[in-house]
Design a protein around this motif. Sequence first.
Motif, PDB file in Angstrom:
ATOM      1  N   LEU A 101      -6.670  10.999  53.961  1.00 23.42           N
ATOM      2  CA  LEU A 101      -4.980  11.696  54.626  1.00 23.42           C
ATOM      3  C   LEU A 101      -3.866  10.611  53.592  1.00 23.42           C
ATOM      4  N   TYR A 102      -4.599   9.855  54.548  1.00 26.84           N
ATOM      5  CA  TYR A 102      -3.469   8.454  55.022  1.00 26.84           C
ATOM      6  C   TYR A 102      -3.412   7.356  53.735  1.00 26.84           C
ATOM      7  N   ALA A 103      -4.581   7.363  52.994  1.00 26.41           N
ATOM      8  CA  ALA A 103      -4.923   7.371  52.132  1.00 26.41           C
ATOM      9  C   ALA A 103      -3.400   6.513  51.046  1.00 26.41           C
ATOM     10  N   ALA A 104      -2.880   7.489  51.020  1.00 28.57           N
ATOM     11  CA  ALA A 104      -1.859   6.716  50.044  1.00 28.57           C
ATOM     12  C   ALA A 104      -0.587   5.511  50.560  1.00 28.57           C
ATOM     13  N   SER A 105      -0.554   4.823  49.394  1.00 25.98           N
ATOM     14  CA  SER A 105       0.598   3.506  49.733  1.00 25.98           C
ATOM     15  C   SER A 105       1.648   4.619  50.019  1.00 25.98           C
ATOM     16  N   SER A 106       2.845   3.646  50.343  1.00 27.77           N
ATOM     17  CA  SER A 106       4.381   4.455  50.437  1.00 27.77           C
ATOM     18  C   SER A 106       4.951   4.118  49.322  1.00 27.77           C
ATOM     19  N   GLN A 107       4.028   3.255  47.964  1.00 30.98           N
ATOM     20  CA  GLN A 107       4.565   3.450  47.368  1.00 30.98           C
ATOM     21  C   GLN A 107       4.521   4.693  45.776  1.00 30.98           C
ATOM     22  N   SER A 108       3.317   5.121  46.634  1.00 33.90           N
ATOM     23  CA  SER A 108       2.483   6.364  45.393  1.00 33.90           C
ATOM     24  C   SER A 108       2.944   7.617  46.151  1.00 33.90           C
ATOM     25  N   ILE A 109       3.765   7.814  47.332  1.00 37.37           N
ATOM     26  CA  ILE A 109       4.025   9.598  47.861  1.00 37.37           C
ATOM     27  C   ILE A 109       5.735   9.713  46.580  1.00 37.37           C
ATOM     28  N   PRO A 110       5.506  11.021  46.566  1.00 41.41           N
ATOM     29  CA  PRO A 110       7.009  11.317  45.335  1.00 41.41           C
ATOM     30  C   PRO A 110       7.775  11.198  46.598  1.00 41.41           C
ATOM     31  N   LEU A 162       8.437  25.707  45.454  1.00 37.55           N
ATOM     32  CA  LEU A 162       9.717  25.698  46.555  1.00 37.55           C
ATOM     33  C   LEU A 162      10.841  25.620  45.299  1.00 37.55           C
ATOM     34  N   PRO A 163      11.119  27.183  44.967  1.00 34.42           N
ATOM     35  CA  PRO A 163      12.117  26.893  43.809  1.00 34.42           C
ATOM     36  C   PRO A 163      13.478  25.580  44.494  1.00 34.42           C
ATOM     37  N   ASN A 164      13.509  25.594  42.941  1.00 34.18           N
ATOM     38  CA  ASN A 164      15.227  24.459  43.659  1.00 34.18           C
ATOM     39  C   ASN A 164      14.826  23.260  43.440  1.00 34.18           C
ATOM     40  N   PHE A 165      13.203  22.549  43.932  1.00 33.74           N
ATOM     41  CA  PHE A 165      12.539  21.340  44.164  1.00 33.74           C
ATOM     42  C   PHE A 165      11.668  20.534  43.062  1.00 33.74           C
ATOM     43  N   TYR A 166      12.346  19.364  42.796  1.00 38.76           N
ATOM     44  CA  TYR A 166      12.010  17.947  42.321  1.00 38.76           C
ATOM     45  C   TYR A 166      11.269  16.987  42.500  1.00 38.76           C
ATOM     46  N   HIS A 167      10.421  16.907  42.072  1.00 37.41           N
ATOM     47  CA  HIS A 167       9.972  15.030  43.077  1.00 37.41           C
ATOM     48  C   HIS A 167      10.514  14.518  41.602  1.00 37.41           C
ATOM     49  N   LEU A 168       9.912  12.719  42.325  1.00 36.39           N
ATOM     50  CA  LEU A 168      10.679  11.843  40.878  1.00 36.39           C
ATOM     51  C   LEU A 168       9.635  11.022  41.959  1.00 36.39           C
ATOM     52  N   PRO A 169       9.667   9.629  41.502  1.00 34.33           N
ATOM     53  CA  PRO A 169       9.298   8.878  41.545  1.00 34.33           C
ATOM     54  C   PRO A 169       9.326   7.911  42.665  1.00 34.33           C
ATOM     55  N   PRO A 170       8.835   7.257  44.094  1.00 32.61           N
ATOM     56  CA  PRO A 170       9.460   6.948  44.787  1.00 32.61           C
ATOM     57  C   PRO A 170      11.031   5.845  44.486  1.00 32.61           C
ATOM     58  N   ARG A 191      26.421  12.063  44.468  1.00 31.26           N
ATOM     59  CA  ARG A 191      28.590  11.773  45.575  1.00 31.26           C
ATOM     60  C   ARG A 191      29.035  12.534  45.008  1.00 31.26           C
ATOM     61  N   GLU A 192      28.454  13.988  44.294  1.00 27.59           N
ATOM     62  CA  GLU A 192      29.082  15.122  43.980  1.00 27.59           C
ATOM     63  C   GLU A 192      28.449  16.332  44.474  1.00 27.59           C
ATOM     64  N   GLY A 193      27.432  16.319  45.341  1.00 29.21           N
ATOM     65  CA  GLY A 193      26.761  17.108  45.927  1.00 29.21           C
ATOM     66  C   GLY A 193      25.664  18.532  45.303  1.00 29.21           C
ATOM     67  N   LYS A 194      25.198  17.568  43.954  1.00 30.34           N
ATOM     68  CA  LYS A 194      24.538  18.422  43.195  1.00 30.34           C
ATOM     69  C   LYS A 194      23.025  18.738  43.277  1.00 30.34           C
ATOM     70  N   ILE A 195      22.625  17.466  43.908  1.00 28.49           N
ATOM     71  CA  ILE A 195      21.199  17.140  44.774  1.00 28.49           C
ATOM     72  C   ILE A 195      21.531  16.322  46.244  1.00 28.49           C
ATOM     73  N   TYR A 196      20.302  16.970  46.984  1.00 26.45           N
ATOM     74  CA  TYR A 196      19.986  15.741  47.780  1.00 26.45           C
ATOM     75  C   TYR A 196      18.141  16.347  48.278  1.00 26.45           C
ATOM     76  N   GLY A 197      18.097  14.884  49.496  1.00 25.89           N
ATOM     77  CA  GLY A 197      16.759  14.661  49.362  1.00 25.89           C
ATOM     78  C   GLY A 197      16.496  15.787  50.862  1.00 25.89           C
ATOM     79  N   ILE A 198      15.144  15.768  50.401  1.00 20.97           N
ATOM     80  CA  ILE A 198      14.882  16.692  51.243  1.00 20.97           C
ATOM     81  C   ILE A 198      13.671  16.621  51.769  1.00 20.97           C
ATOM     82  N   ASP A 199      12.172  16.226  52.185  1.00 21.25           N
ATOM     83  CA  ASP A 199      10.967  16.106  51.942  1.00 21.25           C
ATOM     84  C   ASP A 199      10.608  17.782  51.657  1.00 21.25           C
ATOM     85  N   ALA A 200       9.365  17.840  50.696  1.00 18.24           N
ATOM     86  CA  ALA A 200       8.663  19.329  50.756  1.00 18.24           C
ATOM     87  C   ALA A 200       8.373  19.727  51.479  1.00 18.24           C
TER      88      ALA A 200
END
Length: 351
Positions: free
Chosen positions: A28-37, A67-75, A86-95
């Motif tokens: 479960l912990y094999a993923a590196s921090s660089q591979s977690i979206p 998850l409605p309105n959720f998207y993932h990006l490269p880390p 800055r304009e409040g259109k997106i905010y960070g939140i874990d899945a």
Amino acid sequence: MDGSDVSGSPLPKTFLDFLSQNGLSPSLYAASSQSIPRYVRLKPGFESHIGDIEDEIGCNLVEVPWLPNFYHLPPEIRIASTKAYREGKIYGIDAASGAAVLALNVSHGDHVLDLCAAPGAKLCMVADLLEGSGSLTGVDIARHRLAATRNILNKYALGDRCRLFVADGTKFSLIPLRASSSSNSSRGDASETYKEWEARRRAWKERKLLAKTQNKCTEAEIREDPEVIFYGPRSGMVGRSKASVYRVVDEHQISDMGYDKVLVDAECTHDGSIKHIRKFEQWGWTTLPQRVLEARRSDELSALQLNLLTNGFRLLKAGGSLVYSTCSLSAAQNEDVVERFMSRNPSAGKT
């Protein structure tokens, strides 16, 4: 150090034993921090801006289908400096945080209590789901973290129906301000009423001192009455007397006028967060047993979690729903807490 190699980094034997005791695989912990979206939530109403946001950040927003309105990006993508953030259109939140809110099944008009509200991402999502209806009450014992929550709500213009209290979540007892609620039993001066909220900016030196001395309020530092540090214009506070807000209610009144939904995302050891565990590569694996695995800490947390869950349930309106969640994978902080709670509260139904 004894351990098993996971992505080139050894997990200490004590942690491997913990995983084994809980039926969990080290993989479960094999993923590196660089591979977690990295996950973000798009504020509803800005769907037509997705193309512009993608152009600005230089990559595609990949939709999370469950998850409605959720998207993932490269880390490696940083959103804090983007115009959309800055304009409040997106905010960070874990899945995982989004999943806890989704399980709450927020409906139009609900009165919702978040009993461990800081740092505020889940509160923002709940406010989005309420779509300008009902009310939202956020509680946290850490003043500086709740102040950050206030800033986030204002940044995303989501605080209209929200109120925030610095309080001990195991003892918080204020019910939502429903339009029909009365104040037959109350405390305080009825002549003192709440006016429109005005931000009270402290001097820089005072704010710096607070950051040092109030990193986490203890029970002794929490005043008898919860301290309100924010309320929106349509939170029900404006024009109310302090007595009506802080009125004492009995269990029968709570059953009739309590919260429709309660979220208890309790403090935990964070062992279920891959990002958190991977930080021990820098902090030193030798510190992990004390921070995560120590029996005394686990026992203290499970007692706190049970008390938070119990009080959250007490504040529910009859027929309401509560979600209990942690970012631990240990049975002691999840299944065991729930089972102890259910044994003491047979009227509660489990789903």
